[in-house]
Every structure is written in C-alpha cells, then in structure tokens.
Design an enzyme around this catalytic site. Structure first.
Site, PDB file in Angstrom:
ATOM      1  N   HIS A   1      19.038 -42.720 -25.796  1.00 21.42           N
ATOM      2  CA  HIS A   1      19.616 -42.185 -24.559  1.00 21.42           C
ATOM      3  C   HIS A   1      20.757 -41.242 -24.932  1.00 21.42           C
ATOM      4  O   HIS A   1      21.832 -41.697 -25.296  1.00 21.42           O
ATOM      5  CB  HIS A   1      20.121 -43.332 -23.693  1.00 21.42           C
ATOM      6  CG  HIS A   1      20.754 -42.870 -22.413  1.00 21.42           C
ATOM      7  ND1 HIS A   1      19.996 -42.465 -21.340  1.00 21.42           N
ATOM      8  CD2 HIS A   1      22.047 -42.715 -22.048  1.00 21.42           C
ATOM      9  CE1 HIS A   1      20.807 -42.102 -20.362  1.00 21.42           C
ATOM     10  NE2 HIS A   1      22.054 -42.232 -20.767  1.00 21.42           N
TER      11      HIS A   1
ATOM     12  N   ASP B   1      23.363 -38.800 -23.669  1.00 26.36           N
ATOM     13  CA  ASP B   1      24.034 -38.228 -22.507  1.00 26.36           C
ATOM     14  C   ASP B   1      24.302 -36.753 -22.793  1.00 26.36           C
ATOM     15  O   ASP B   1      24.918 -36.408 -23.797  1.00 26.36           O
ATOM     16  CB  ASP B   1      25.320 -38.996 -22.224  1.00 26.36           C
ATOM     17  CG  ASP B   1      25.011 -40.363 -21.630  1.00 26.36           C
ATOM     18  OD1 ASP B   1      24.379 -40.402 -20.565  1.00 26.36           O
ATOM     19  OD2 ASP B   1      25.365 -41.382 -22.252  1.00 26.36           O
TER      20      ASP B   1
ATOM     21  N   ASP C   1      19.631 -44.424 -16.583  1.00 24.03           N
ATOM     22  CA  ASP C   1      21.085 -44.592 -16.506  1.00 24.03           C
ATOM     23  C   ASP C   1      21.741 -43.932 -15.306  1.00 24.03           C
ATOM     24  O   ASP C   1      22.948 -43.807 -15.260  1.00 24.03           O
ATOM     25  CB  ASP C   1      21.700 -44.023 -17.809  1.00 24.03           C
ATOM     26  CG  ASP C   1      23.192 -44.296 -17.900  1.00 24.03           C
ATOM     27  OD1 ASP C   1      23.628 -45.344 -17.387  1.00 24.03           O
ATOM     28  OD2 ASP C   1      23.929 -43.473 -18.470  1.00 24.03           O
TER      29      ASP C   1
ATOM     30  N   HIS D   1      23.741 -36.761 -15.182  1.00 26.29           N
ATOM     31  CA  HIS D   1      24.295 -37.961 -14.531  1.00 26.29           C
ATOM     32  C   HIS D   1      25.704 -38.366 -14.956  1.00 26.29           C
ATOM     33  O   HIS D   1      26.216 -39.362 -14.437  1.00 26.29           O
ATOM     34  CB  HIS D   1      23.328 -39.138 -14.627  1.00 26.29           C
ATOM     35  CG  HIS D   1      23.131 -39.692 -16.005  1.00 26.29           C
ATOM     36  ND1 HIS D   1      21.988 -39.477 -16.736  1.00 26.29           N
ATOM     37  CD2 HIS D   1      23.916 -40.458 -16.784  1.00 26.29           C
ATOM     38  CE1 HIS D   1      22.090 -40.086 -17.893  1.00 26.29           C
ATOM     39  NE2 HIS D   1      23.248 -40.698 -17.956  1.00 26.29           N
TER      40      HIS D   1
HETATM   41 ZN   LIG Z   1      23.761 -41.927 -19.555  1.00 27.38          ZN
END
Ligand SMILES: [Zn+2]
Length: 1096
Positions: free
Chosen positions: A293, A295, A405, A618
């Site tokens: 994941h 970001d 997420d 996000h």
């Molecule tokens: Zn995230």
C-alpha cells in the site's frame, strides 16, 4: 493364522514392566514461555538460534570501499546527473542528512576468498532510512527500507570471482513513514534528522539455520495461538521444546540444526522449503496476495513516492523470481505512469511480470482516491483515466475496485464501478470504526440505483499483513459471513516505504500451509492466484445459489470525520477545478463542432484531469498529509487553473467570443454552461451601472437591471440600534447583533428561524480528537460549543439591486471573521436566497469553526447531495449507528424539508455538515497541528447561502446549488444570434429531475491523439446525465443544431451498448424549436451516458 494372533495378545513384551523413574507433567505455560527464549535477543541470545544464521561476514574498506556524493538543496538528481559528479571517500559510522536530502554512494565491493564458496551471500546496508540499489550502468536493482527491515540484497553469483564490483545506493533521508520526531509518526516532520550509516557488510547465510528460524517461529505461534484446549497447541509446544533440547544437546552445531529441522517436519510437513508446499489438492480457503500500500503522498512529498514505487516494485520483481508462488497486486495508474516515465527499466520488468501473471495491476482507478468529496464526474474520471491507462499499457482492464484505506465509501460507487467494468470491490477500512462493528465480511453492496458489487473486507483486518500465523487464523475467526462463504483474502506486505512482501513473509506462509496440511486446525492458505480468481470463485458460488447479505447505501466510516473540513484551500481548489473542467469540456466540445480549425485540447484536458485526480488521493484531498504535500498540490492546482483559463479562452474564441472588456467589438453577453435557463444578477467589470440582469438559455442577455425589471428591488433599513431589516419581494430578513433573528417568507407566510433562535450563528468548538488530529473530530467536541459574538454590524450595500450588511466578529486575539450577509433583488419567481460571503483570518489551535442555522422544520431525516444523487441521514441519535453520523459529508447542498416547506444550505467549497434535530450546521474551518503544523492557518474566503423553499426538496435546490457553484462567463460577441442555437443545443426535456451533467468529446474519436488504444472511425459527443431526485423518468435528449447520425447508450468507459433510435420531436427548449433527439428512460438515480456519433 488367527489362532496365533490370539496367542500373542496381552502385555507387549517390549513395554517396560517397571517404571524407570518419575516423569513430571510439563507445566504448559512455563514450557510455552520457554519457546520465546530460542528466538529472542535477550540475555541468552548468543546461546540460541539467531547468531547461527550468519555463517560469516566481511566489512571494512578492504572489501567494501565507500564514497559519496551529496546533491545540494534537497535535490533528487537522476542517476546520470548524480554519477557524473565526483564522489568523496566515506565510511560506516558517518551520519547523513538533513531530512529529505539525498546521498549517492558508490560501493566498490570485493567478496573475500573465504566467503566465495558459501551457499548464500548477501550485501547488507542499513542507515535507518530508505535506499535504492543501482547497477554501475544505471539499472535499478533493489529497494532498501532501513531500520532492520529489508536491509539485504542477495549478491549475484558473478560477484564471487574475487574481483571488485561497483554499484550505487541512492540514500533518501527519510524513514518509511517520513521524518516524524520521536515515536509518534503523525507529528509534523522535523527538518534536521540525520541518519548514521551503521551497516555495510557482506554476509554468508546458513540457510538451514534460517529455515529452522522460520520453522520454530510458526511452531511457537501455533503453541501460543491455537486454543489452549486443543491438542494442536499442545503438540506444537512439545515439538518446540524438543527442538530446543536437540539444539542444546548438539551445541547448536549444523548437525543439531538439521536434526531440529527433522523434528519440525513432524508439525510442518516436509515441503516447506519450496513452493511445492502449495501443491496439495485439498481445498484452501484463504487466498494470500502480496501487496504494497503506497500512499501517493502522506508523511512525505510526492517526489519521494515516485522513488518508493521504484524501490517497492523492483523488490517485488526480484522476490517473484526467488519465490515462484508469490503474486503481487498493485493499484493506482498514476504510480505506474510515474514508473514508466522515471524508471523505464523497472517498468519493463513489471510489464514482463504482468504478462506472466505474477505482477497484477488492480483497482482500475487513477489513484486510491477519497470517495466522499470528489464529484460524480471525478469518480467516473478516476476510472476512465485508470482503466484506459491499464488497458493501453497492459492490454487489460481491472475487474476489481481496490480501495483498502479510504475513509468511507459513498453510495453511488457500486453503480460507477459496474459502469467502469468492475463488479467487485475490496476494502478494509471500516474495521477501524470506533463506534459500531461493521457486520459483514463478504456481501453485496448496493448503490442508490440498485446496482451492486460483491464487496469483500479481509477478515484479518489489514491490508499490510505481516503474514503471521495470527493473520491466517483470523481469516476464519474474524470472518463475519461464514454462513454464506468461508473463503477470504489475506493481503500481506509492508506498505509505504516497506516495499511490499518480504522473503520472511513468504517463508512464514509456507509453514502456515504446512501446518494446515500436517496438523490441521489452521485455515488452509494458498498462494499463486489472483484477487480476481478469488472473486471468480465467489461469483460461481453465488450463481450456484448462495445468497450474499446486502448492504444498501453508503459505507459510512465511523472515524476520520474531520477530513471533510481539514485543509480548506485544497478542498476549494478541488471544487473549483471540477467546475472549470466541466465548463472547459463543454465549451471545447461545442467549439470543435463549430470550428473545424479548432483542436479539442484533449491531451491538455487529460493532463488537467490527471492532476485533479491525483490531488483526490486519500490523504491529499481529505487533508491528512504533511505540509510539503500541500505545497505540491497548490502548485498542481495553480497549473490546472492556468491551463484551464487559457484553454477556456481558446474555446470561447473559437465560438466567436472576445474579452468582456472589448465592448467596442461586440455586444456583452453571458455564456451559460448549465443545461437550463438562468436568470441572475451579475457585476460586469468596466460597465457603468454595477448590476446587470442576465437571463436566457445558452446565450444570455445582459441588461442594466432597472431597465429589465424596474419593479424589482432589494432594500435595507436599520429598524433600531444594531437591528437591520433586509427585504426583497420574497423575504424579509432581520439581522440583529450580527445574526439572523428572523427570515420571513412573504409568499408562504412562514417564519424560517424558530422564535428566539439565531441563524448564521458562528460557533467554535474545542477540537482534540483521541489521536488522529487532522483526520478526526470526536463526538465530545460538541459539548464545548461556544457562540461567537459580533463586534460590529454595518450596512455595505443599500439596494436597489442588493442589500448587504457586514458583520465583524472577533474569534480571538489572532483570528477574526468578516461576514457579508446579502439579499439580492428577487427576479420574478426565480429562487432567492440569503447569501453569506466571509473573509476569515484563522490562527487557532485545535479549534473547529462552524456556522449554525436553526430552522422551523420537522423531519427525522435530512438530505445531502452526494455524487449523482441524494443521501438521507438521520437527524436524531436513536441508535449508535445514527449517532455515529454526528458529522457527515455533503456536496453543494444539504436540505431539511417537511411535507410543504424546507430549507437548503448551499455552499461552494465545503463538505462537512451536520443536522441535529432542527439545527443545520455547516463546518467551516479546523485547526489541527498534525501532521501539518500549519494546516488551514491564514486567510480564507467562504461563500454559503440559506435557501428556503416552498414544497419539499426539489430540483430547485439542485439547480440553484449548481448555479451557486458555476459563475456565468461573460464575453463580447459580434453576432450572438449566430451562436445561440449551438450554445443551447444539448438539452433534456420532459424530465426536470434529469441533470445533463457532462458534455465532452469521445475519448477515442478519430481526431483525438492516441494513447495506444485504437481510435474510432468517427467523431462523437459524450453526454452524461443522471436522475437527481430518485425516480424513473422518461424524457427526450435533443441536440438542436448538432448533426447526429447515431446514438449509442454506453458505459462510462464509452464502450457502445445499445443503439437508440433517433426521433424527430417537438422540443420546446427556447420556446419554439423542433429538434431531433432520442427518447430516454432513466432509472431512479441512474447515471446514463450516451455517445452521439456526429455525421461527417
Ligand atoms: Zn493509505
């Protein structure tokens, strides 16, 4: 023979008749606790297993010569630039910094003779920060995490030749979670962190010892984590102790280690040293999928994400080669695009692995975006940009929307997913709810229009699993949908800078599978499949009659409610750029039809969209990133606005418009980009009379107000000291001490503000959530409500076009608000509203500013605009599920209505709202101090309005709010009549609730630039509409002067669906025209896209 058998029965001749001595019961907890000693770093470390793993090592300048180049000013040069500089000698023990700086190391490595025949050699590097290994010729090899995590690179066989080999490490002065000081990773990063290089070694690994390490890890976990009353737990304990005893007896020798592993096989089976462990044909119910994941921005800037992608994905390419069972999925087309542009070598490796099926693109969206705040069209474009990228680069679209997420999931997503070719959805975040436990693992998630996707939320409740025994176990023990289906996904791999799965993860999982096969009890796991395989099986099951539970409407996230408000400027930029792109695509489309010389600026529009979509990531749009990310997004938005304004001018020019100041070359007219008539007051620059009335359809007349509607006016008077009365033909508004004490609807004969209550009351709350500052506002903040009082009210406009008072309010020593409350002249029966325009100087600490409107309306539900529809939420706190929604997301309006009357609150840049009983409350500004220490500090401009209306919620609110967000364009035109038919060509008639939302050119029209997908043979106009009120409707979509030869109903990816026959129809758009069109039927809250193929 039978008789003989009978004769031999009785006590075994070999079983000892006499006890050899006392044997004690193994006290379970003591023997279980003992197991930890074997692996730990405590006082017995040197006597135990870990030191045996490193067989031999070499360090120091004799074998590893280090030199460094430190680029200036926190710059991140390319390999070529960096390696063209001189490198100066350096050594282990030196520190490098400050935070965010980059250092290039040249490593000259020679494998010593004593090590060259060892079975497995690694280079280990650790400075507690991230790094990337490059070959001497500039190929990326491998990423490093630092801090003991992923610090090794397996040396190639060619390095054993006794010669010196050169490679580079690009060191980034940040940890995997940035540069937060101390142990609290969400605190704002420090700017002066330095990192000491403490490890640069060649090590030889004893693979048997390492194998035993993982054997023992899993057996120890089985002993601790299987139920205490299970034989499987006890057996694990016995075997673990037996391994320790054998190791001690053999003094930790290689022979002893081999013996220990033999014992381990009694629990793990004999296949755990290779992928063959997964070869059995028993049904596996947990599907393991590697993931990282990343970001796209968060506790580091975007520039660092680009490197994190290269580090992580090069690791995975390497790991897949070493562990053939590993399957790795990665989302976010933007990250692939960065890789393609900046690291083409890694991209090629990824592409090869995609072809082989081991590296699996997933998600279909441009980034893993927020879903609360982007507009409907933005959600659509996330998929259009994402799916088109995946298809153009890998020849495939994604089938599963992947959003583990994001902070809540808006209600129309299942429909948009289906329209973008995806019927499955994976997420996990709702397991963070801090009030109610979400009740399902696998279920059908249903949109407002009835569309559904299969949703799965990993029962291990993580998308960055460490692949531990407990994760596998929880895949069943926390599975909430076992009545329907007991399979699940286990998504493992370190996120962000961690680089995805590690070899440790895969070694552990092999042993978990071994345990399931040999001993049982642990859910059987498999690797080697894909997320799509998992969902395919699920779909099959449903075809065979399994009914999944349904969940209708939004997946409201009971946490992170502050993200509707934090980083106000960023949110305003999002709204503004969505409106700008709408207008640009609309006018660009019309211009490209009118003027064959005009080129629809597809590539520039795509780039603008990509930037806007990127900023919807996000942690960006929700406001949960560090300050550096907002410097980045400010820059991107500035670029979007500059390009947009330029392109808009170009499109208007092609339509024959001049600048509004060029009054000599034509008539000043208004240009309406909304698909219905508008009547408004505007204030054109350089015109004598300040206010003009603008009305019409596509082209709008601009006339001095008084000549157009002489009888219409707004007025103001001070009725007593500090009390002002503003009025027009619809309302009488009393402003007393800076708040609205009365709002009287003259036609309805109805008071909107309950007696004694105060509308437009500014309130401030103490805002200290339990932990996640920028993210959360916690329910108890409501108890700290404090009213702000106006210091001064004065008349700033006294009619006849508009009446205004300015209210000055002091918030604190450092902060203030100036609010202009205005009432404009009401024109005919056009809706009128009280508008508030505020300038705020905001310098607070952990405070939340809101504005309240108590209204005389009774309803247990309030309505809020969401993407392509309306979401209704309780106005009460009956249950914990109701109460959890004490702060919710809205778009351009929120509404509280009863049967015959209602009140809408409009806004142009806000997303946070609450309705509690009869109190409507718009959230304005927050002041969290982490992870951005300066979030929202400074000057803000905010516009909102209160719109009372007769009748329940209707298209009046939808249209007024849309217009409130879409200022009219003004320009001069030499012959407005010539352009008017084109500018009102696309219209829907017969169904006011259908909103013609987007008009654009076809993605793959023959005159568009190709992105690697085949172009069509025709030109087309894409028209997207939705039912905004929630009811099946029939209407006619007509196109006026456009020459349309065929109409296809299509999905959002613009794949043709069914052809719709064209009818000649009476359409009274501007009063008299007949036009061609198509009859359309749209389901309640359906999003419908049509492709109008042009004749030419
Ligand atoms: Zn995230």
């Amino acid at each position: 023979m039978g008789g003989e058998t009978h004769l031999k029965m009785g006590p075994s001749p070999t079983y000892p008749k006499l006890a050899a001595g006392p044997v004690g019961k193994k006290i379970h907890n003591i023997y279980a606790d003992r197991l930890r000693m074997f692996m730990s770093d405590g006082q017995y470390r040197e006597q135990n297993l870990p030191p045996k793993i490193i067989d031999a090592s070499a360090s120091g300048a004799e074998w590893i010569k280090l030199s460094v180049y430190s680029p200036p000013d926190l710059s991140r040069p390319t390999f070529k630039e960096a390696t063209s500089h001189d490198f100066t000698p350096t050594s282990v023990g030196k520190a490098f910094g400050p935070s965010w700086s980059t250092h290039w190391f040249r490593i000259q490595l020679t494998v010593p003779k004593e090590l060259k025949d060892k079975e497995h050699l690694e280079f280990r590097w650790d400075a507690n920060n991230e790094g990337l290994i490059w070959t001497e010729s500039g190929d990326v090899i491998h990423g490093l995490t630092g801090g003991g995590e992923r610090v090794e690179w397996v040396l190639p066989e060619s390095y054993r030749d006794g010669k010196e080999h050169v490679f580079y490490i690009e060191m980034a002065c940040n940890k995997m979670f940035g540069n937060a000081p101390g142990g609290d990773s969400i605190q704002p990063p420090s700017s002066d962190t330095y990192f000491q290089l403490h490890t640069a070694d060649i090590v030889a690994i004893n693979l048997e010892a390492r194998g035993l390490y993982f054997d023992f890890w899993e057996i120890g976990d089985a002993s601790r984590e299987f139920p205490g009353d299970s034989w499987e737990s006890h057996k694990a304990g016995v075997i673990g102790n037996s391994i320790m005893d054998t190791f001690i007896a053999g003094n930790g020798s290689n022979e002893a280690i081999k013996e220990c592993r033999k014992i381990a096989r009694k629990y793990l089976g004999d296949k755990v040293d290779s992928e063959k462990v997964y070869g059995g044909d028993q049904e596996a119910i947990v599907s393991g999928i590697g993931h990282c994941h990343i970001d796209t921005c968060w506790l580091w800037p975007w520039a660092e994400t680009k490197r994190k992608v290269a580090r992580s994905w090069s690791n995975q390419c390497d790991l897949i080669d070493r562990y053939p069972e590993l399957r790795f999925c990665a989302s976010q087309a933007q990250q692939y695009k960065w890789l393609e542009t900046l690291y083409p070598g890694v991209f090629d490796r990824v592409k090869q692995k995609v072809k082989e099926g081991t590296f699996q693109p997933i998600g279909g969206s441009w980034v893993e975006h927020d879903t609360n705040m982007p507009s409907g069209e933005s959600l659509v474009r996330q998929f259009v940009a994402g799916q088109r990228f995946f298809e153009s680069r890998f020849g495939q679209r994604c089938k599963t929307f992947w959003l583990p997420d994001t902070f809540g999931y808006s209600t129309q997503l299942p429909q948009i997913c289906q329209l973008a070719g995806m019927s499955r959805f994976f997420t996990q975040k709702l397991s963070w709810n801090n009030i109610n436990n979400f009740p399902h693992t696998t279920f059908n998630w249903v949109a407002l229009d009835g569309s559904q996707v299969i949703c799965h939320m990993a029962p291990s409740e993580t998308y960055t699993a460490e692949a531990n025994f407990g994760d596998v176990k929880r895949s069943v023990t926390q599975h909430k949908s076992l009545d329907q289906d007991h399979t699940s996904l286990l998504v493992f791999g370190k996120g962000d800078g961690g680089g995805g799965p590690t070899y440790q993860h895969i070694e552990k999982l092999r042993r978990c599978r071994g345990i399931s096969d040999k001993v049982g009890l642990l859910p059987r796991l498999k690797l080697g499949g894909s997320v799509d395989d998992f969902f395919d099986k699920l779909e099959k099951k449903i075809e065979d009659g399994t009914d999944l539970v349904t969940w209708y409407g939004e997946l409201y996230f009971e946490l992170h409610r502050g993200t509707y408000t934090t980083q106000a400027n960023n949110k305003r930029n999002n709204r503004y750029s969505e409106i700008l792109l709408h207008d640009l695509e609309y006018l660009g489309t019309l211009a490209s039809i009118k003027d064959s010389e005009y080129k629809y600026p597809k590539s520039e529009i795509d780039e603008m969209w990509e930037n806007v979509l990127l900023c919807q990531f996000h942690d960006c749009l929700p406001g949960s990133s560090i300050e550096m990310c907002y410097d980045d997004s400010d820059e991107l938005y500035a670029k979007v606005f500059a390009t947009g304004e330029k392109l808009l001018k170009g499109a208007m020019k092609a339509l024959g418009f001049g600048h509004p100041k060029e009054t000599t070359t034509g008539k000043l007219i208004g240009l309406n980009t909304l698909p219905w008539s508008r009547t408004e007051l505007v204030k054109p620059a350089n015109v004598l009379e300040p206010y003009h009335l603008v009305n019409g359809d596509g082209i709008l007349d601009v006339r001095p107000m008084l000549s157009a509607y002489p009888a219409t006016s707004a007025s103001i008077k001070e009725t007593s000291q500090g009390v002002y009365e503003l009025s027009n033909s619809q309302f009488k508004v009393e402003v007393s001490d800076g708040v609205i004490t009365s709002l009287y609807d003259l036609a309805a004969k109805r008071e909107v503000i309950p007696k004694g209550k105060k509308g437009n009351q500014l309130v401030i709350f103490d805002d200290k959530p339990l932990y996640w500052q920028a993210w959360d506002v916690e329910v108890y903040h409501l108890d700290s409500r404090k009213e702000l009082h106006a210091a001064k009210t004065s008349i700033t406009e006294s009619g006849p076009h508009r009446a205004s008072v300015e209210v000055e309010t002091k918030i604190s020593e450092h902060s203030w608000i100036k609010t202009t409350i205005s009432l404009a002249a009401a024109i005919g029966d056009n809706p009128s509203y009280v508008e508030m325009s505020s300038e705020v100087e905001w310098r607070e600490t952990m405070k939340f500013l809101k504005v309240e409107f108590p209204v005389d309306i009774v309803n247990q539900e309030a309505s809020y605009e969401t993407q392509f529809g309306i979401v209704r939420r309780p106005t009460h706190y009956n249950t914990t599920w109701d109460m959890a929604k004490f702060e919710v997301c809205c778009h351009k309006w929120a509404d509280l209505s009863e049967a015959g009357y209602g009140v809408s609150i409009l806004n142009e840049s806000k997303y946070g709202f609450a309705t509690c009983g009869d109190l409507m409350r718009l959230s304005l500004l927050r002041a969290p101090k982490a992870p951005d220490a300066h979030a929202d500090m400074g000057r803000h401009h905010i516009r909102y309005a209160i719109l009372p209306h007769t009748g329940p919620l209707s298209t009046l609110t939808i249209r007024t709010a849309r217009a409130f967000n879409s200022p009219l364009h003004l320009g001069t035109h030499a012959s407005p009549a010539s352009i008017a038919p084109l500018l009102s060509s696309l219209r829907i008639s017969g169904a006011d609730n259908l909103v013609l939302d987007t008009v654009k050119r076809g993605e793959d029209d023959k005159d568009m630039p190709s992105i690697g997908l085949p172009l069509r043979k025709d030109r087309s106009v894409i028209v997207r509409m939705y039912d905004a009120m929630g009811g099946k409707s029939r209407g006619v979509l007509s196109w006026g002067v456009l020459d349309v030869k065929r109409v296809e109903k299509c999905n959002v990816l613009e794949d043709d669906g069914e052809e719709i026959s064209i009818v000649e129809t009476e359409v009274l758009v501007d009063g008299e025209r007949t036009s061609k069109g198509v009859e359309i039927e749209v389901r309640a809250f359906e999003v419908a896209t049509y492709r109008l193929v042009l004749a030419d």
